[in-house]
Design a protein around this motif. Sequence first.
Motif, short mmCIF file in Angstrom:
data_model
loop_
_atom_site.label_atom_id
_atom_site.label_comp_id
_atom_site.label_asym_id
_atom_site.label_seq_id
_atom_site.Cartn_x
_atom_site.Cartn_y
_atom_site.Cartn_z
N ALA A 65 0.83 -1.21 0.00
CA ALA A 65 0.00 0.00 0.00
C ALA A 65 0.87 1.25 0.00
N TYR A 66 1.95 1.21 0.76
CA TYR A 66 2.89 2.36 0.79
C TYR A 66 3.52 2.56 -0.59
N LEU A 232 -8.52 4.33 -4.10
CA LEU A 232 -9.16 3.02 -3.95
C LEU A 232 -9.90 2.61 -5.22
N SER A 233 -10.48 3.59 -5.89
CA SER A 233 -11.25 3.26 -7.10
C SER A 233 -10.37 2.88 -8.28
N SER A 234 -9.08 3.17 -8.19
CA SER A 234 -8.19 2.95 -9.33
C SER A 234 -7.25 1.77 -9.12
N ILE A 235 -7.46 1.02 -8.05
CA ILE A 235 -6.54 -0.09 -7.75
C ILE A 235 -6.83 -1.28 -8.66
N ARG A 236 -5.85 -1.67 -9.38
CA ARG A 236 -5.93 -2.91 -10.15
C ARG A 236 -4.52 -3.31 -10.53
N GLY A 237 -4.08 -4.46 -10.09
CA GLY A 237 -2.73 -4.93 -10.38
C GLY A 237 -2.63 -5.60 -11.72
N GLU A 238 -1.42 -6.05 -12.03
CA GLU A 238 -1.22 -6.73 -13.33
C GLU A 238 -1.97 -8.06 -13.38
N ARG A 239 -2.18 -8.66 -12.21
CA ARG A 239 -2.88 -9.95 -12.17
C ARG A 239 -4.25 -9.79 -11.50
N GLY A 240 -4.91 -8.68 -11.78
CA GLY A 240 -6.23 -8.45 -11.20
C GLY A 240 -6.12 -7.74 -9.87
N PHE A 241 -7.16 -7.80 -9.10
CA PHE A 241 -7.19 -7.12 -7.81
C PHE A 241 -6.37 -7.86 -6.77
N ASN A 242 -5.58 -7.10 -6.04
CA ASN A 242 -4.91 -7.64 -4.86
C ASN A 242 -5.76 -7.24 -3.65
N TRP A 243 -6.62 -8.16 -3.22
CA TRP A 243 -7.59 -7.80 -2.18
C TRP A 243 -6.93 -7.46 -0.86
N GLY A 244 -5.78 -8.05 -0.59
CA GLY A 244 -5.07 -7.71 0.63
C GLY A 244 -4.59 -6.28 0.63
N ARG A 245 -4.07 -5.83 -0.51
CA ARG A 245 -3.63 -4.43 -0.61
C ARG A 245 -4.81 -3.48 -0.52
N VAL A 246 -5.92 -3.84 -1.18
CA VAL A 246 -7.13 -3.01 -1.09
C VAL A 246 -7.58 -2.89 0.36
N ALA A 247 -7.61 -4.02 1.07
CA ALA A 247 -8.04 -4.01 2.47
C ALA A 247 -7.08 -3.18 3.33
N ALA A 248 -5.78 -3.27 3.05
CA ALA A 248 -4.79 -2.51 3.83
C ALA A 248 -5.02 -1.00 3.64
N ILE A 249 -5.27 -0.57 2.40
CA ILE A 249 -5.54 0.85 2.16
C ILE A 249 -6.85 1.26 2.83
N TYR A 253 -7.39 4.09 5.54
CA TYR A 253 -8.37 5.14 5.20
C TYR A 253 -9.41 5.32 6.30
N ILE A 254 -9.81 4.22 6.91
CA ILE A 254 -10.93 4.29 7.85
C ILE A 254 -10.48 4.63 9.28
N LEU A 255 -9.22 4.36 9.62
CA LEU A 255 -8.77 4.57 10.99
C LEU A 255 -8.91 6.02 11.47
N PRO A 256 -8.47 7.03 10.70
CA PRO A 256 -8.63 8.41 11.20
C PRO A 256 -10.06 8.79 11.51
N ILE A 257 -11.00 8.34 10.66
CA ILE A 257 -12.39 8.74 10.88
C ILE A 257 -12.99 7.98 12.07
N ILE A 258 -12.55 6.73 12.31
CA ILE A 258 -13.00 5.99 13.49
C ILE A 258 -12.50 6.68 14.76
N ILE A 259 -11.23 7.07 14.76
CA ILE A 259 -10.67 7.77 15.93
C ILE A 259 -11.41 9.07 16.17
N LEU A 260 -11.70 9.81 15.10
CA LEU A 260 -12.41 11.08 15.24
C LEU A 260 -13.81 10.88 15.82
N VAL A 261 -14.52 9.87 15.30
CA VAL A 261 -15.89 9.62 15.77
C VAL A 261 -15.90 9.24 17.24
#
Length: 279
Positions: A65-66, A232-249, A253-261
Amino acid sequence: MKNYRRDTLIYRLKRFLKMSVLIAIIAVYIMPIYGMFNLAFRSRAEMFANFFLITQPTLENFVEAYQYGAYSAIVNSIVITAGGVGLALGLSILAAYAFSRFNIKGKNLLMFYILSTRMMPPITLIIPIFIMYYTLGLKGTYVGLILVYGMMALPLSVWMTKSFIDDIPKDIDDAAVLDGHSTMYILFKIVLPMVVPGIAASAAFAAITIWNEFLFALLLSGIDTKPTSVLLSSIRGERGFNWGRVAAIEVIYILPIIILVFWLQKHMLRGLTFGTVRR
């Protein structure tokens, strides 16, 4: 005795049904979040193995993801959200105080108009805004995104902030006027410190609105200002979606808003009532 046992049995049955429904509702909300965190720490080899257990947790998805630019996108999201919230709050405080304290002709109509702009489908405005931004050179800039998001969050912020200022007795303003204080002094030194919870609630709702927005971000951001929702909408690897990388991003993405809430949950609950619940 027989009636007592029957009533006790009915009471336990009702309690069991209530608890079952409650657990089912919680599971519906928790399971997707659990699944997202679960996939983020899985290797590709066991991506679609047992859903509930991870045998070999790994951080390789976060490293990918980095490398994919997730952390730059998060920084862009934070800059855009902070700027949009700051702009919306700055304008909403001034507008809310004016609507709350001064006799403005057509005040109710103006307030309704402000709120109605929030209900307008954003997609109906995107074409003229896109052409205007392209002409003015604001497309793909932080300033352009902050302006559009500030205006997007402004209506709800005005309504919420006004409701909290309405809770402050106007006699306090009148006493300050008799002491010779100016309007701006009364607003920023007397009234504003008393409505900090309302300001916090307005800021939280504005931040959530801006953080989660996708349509304007997709069309108005550039390569260097792309927020996480667009990445997130533009993620697509050479061999299709890497669901682990999508989940990591998604986790990043969701952690700051959870902490804020969680941090502002007390103020947000009161904000949902628009200041009608007094403490």
